[in-house]
Design an enzyme around this catalytic site. Sequence first.
Site, short mmCIF file in Angstrom:
data_model
loop_
_atom_site.label_atom_id
_atom_site.label_comp_id
_atom_site.label_asym_id
_atom_site.label_seq_id
_atom_site.Cartn_x
_atom_site.Cartn_y
_atom_site.Cartn_z
N ASN A 217 0.81 -1.22 0.00
CA ASN A 217 0.00 0.00 0.00
C ASN A 217 0.84 1.27 0.00
OD1 ASN A 217 1.02 -0.23 2.58
ND2 ASN A 217 -0.93 0.13 3.63
N PHE A 219 2.86 4.46 -1.55
CA PHE A 219 2.54 5.30 -2.72
C PHE A 219 3.18 6.67 -2.59
CE2 PHE A 219 -0.76 6.19 0.45
CZ PHE A 219 -0.77 7.59 0.48
N HIS A 340 4.71 5.39 11.59
CA HIS A 340 3.59 4.72 12.26
C HIS A 340 3.90 3.24 12.55
CE1 HIS A 340 2.18 4.85 7.85
NE2 HIS A 340 2.63 3.62 8.04
N GLY A 381 -6.92 7.39 2.31
CA GLY A 381 -7.93 6.40 2.01
C GLY A 381 -7.38 5.34 1.06
N SER A 387 -7.99 11.51 1.04
CA SER A 387 -7.16 11.41 2.23
C SER A 387 -7.52 12.58 3.14
CB SER A 387 -5.67 11.48 1.87
OG SER A 387 -5.29 10.39 1.06
N HIS A 404 -3.61 5.07 10.79
CA HIS A 404 -2.61 5.45 9.79
C HIS A 404 -3.18 5.34 8.38
CE1 HIS A 404 -2.16 1.29 8.62
NE2 HIS A 404 -1.02 1.49 7.98
N GLY A 405 -4.45 4.97 8.27
CA GLY A 405 -5.09 4.86 6.96
C GLY A 405 -6.49 4.32 7.13
N LYS A 490 2.49 4.03 -7.86
CA LYS A 490 2.53 2.76 -7.15
C LYS A 490 3.68 1.91 -7.70
CE LYS A 490 -0.37 1.21 -4.80
NZ LYS A 490 -0.52 1.16 -3.32
#
Length: 491
Positions: A217, A219, A340, A381, A387, A404-405, A490
Amino acid sequence: MYHPKVTRISGTRLRVQHPSDVPVTLFARPDVPLEDRAVDELLRLLDSQGDLPSPARLQRVALTPDFHRGSGIPVGTVLQADGFLLPGAVGHDVGCGMRLHLTSLRREDVAPHLDRLERRLRALFFEGGRQIAMTGRQRQALLQGGVSSLLGLPGTGGLWDGLARQDPQREQERCDHTAQLRTPWLSPPQLGALRDWIGAPDDLTYDSQIGSLGGGNHFAEVQVVHRIIDPRAAHQWGIREGLVTVMIHSGSLGVGHWAGQLAARTARDAWPAGLPRPRSGVFPVMQDAAPDALRAVQSALQMAANFAAVNRLWLGQMTRAGLEEACGEMDFPLLYDAAHNFIWPEDGRWIHRKGAAPARGFAQMQDTPFAYTGEPVLVPGSMGASSFILAGRGNPEALWSASHGAGRQQARGDAMRGSQAEFSAFLEAFRVVTPLDWRRARPDIRERKRTELMQEAPFAYKGVGPVVETLREAGLAEPVAELRPLLTVKG
């Protein structure tokens, strides 16, 4: 229905029942999905509380709304420990975190140039365009001092020229201390394979790690401020509607894997003879009984955290270079950078965060630029979704932490079996920059890459809205602004 060991006690809180007396609070509104497998994983960890030699003890556990199954310890777990460190609690992506830059660009400055920007970012991230050469001395310095050390080093060409334009004082003031940890050097046997990455002291070389996003995940995203939610905090932070921002999510790559392996091996070897091995398989390091092991573990984890922060700094510079080539020169001030996945000292105890952002309030952020707002919390997100930037409220029940997400609601294998048509429609509508040029690649190659990307499909993640609302209603963090993506890179 919830897991049989989970009981709702309020609109935003649930209690996890287990035999030990450690209080466990899970923060989630009813519209936030909960994963039974993550609860089972947590319970196995809590079972090990009885394996700890006195006086070491686990004091409190907080679970953030993005709570989901991890590897040994669920993502979204915060542990307060007295008398011991649990290196397995942060996994192998040590120091993984978020960075957010503001820019002097607005949406209308970038929107007409997205095709060119996509080409430049692909070249910088995946086609050898990043040009970050360092000596062995420079690599050792960044491992021992993080962002602060790197900003004081002279570089040679390439992205070093852009880095020289960053304000070093602002960079240091707006990085959590995990980005600039003064770290003792390990002995050569402990360094192992890391010595190959460092290289000879005076040799100027390139490597495949610095400036790499990594997978999963992680990016780099070019975003625009869609909505201001807290005008006072937004004004203090320089955030305005329509402003273009750059958000980075990345970690420590191979350096983190080395640190995680060294820490786990050191903890296992230092476990007192004659005591039962922890049932969870995650070995703690006793603060008083194994001081040498504790120092070695701390050094390894700190080196990885320093590397991760420096890597995010370079990823930001790569994105800046692409934006300036496409849209012209711009300002690029840092708003905040924080890990995190790490272990923080706190009042003589240790706060372990696995996929949970620090969210400290006014009192804890004194003597920083955030004394009157609380700590910035960056909550992305799913790919293509909004986000959010929030301000921490220093909630002690949550161990001064927040999400953290959005958090996964499907395992990667399950996501790859999702709707092909739905994901194809998403890729047609949204710009995702990958090593593959989507418009020019052969159909069979595109199909393989699409299958890989489906692991991060939007439907694999929880909705970010209910997660952010939980943080607000439970008093963990207050939303400041909503960001929407223009383009995502990504790996």
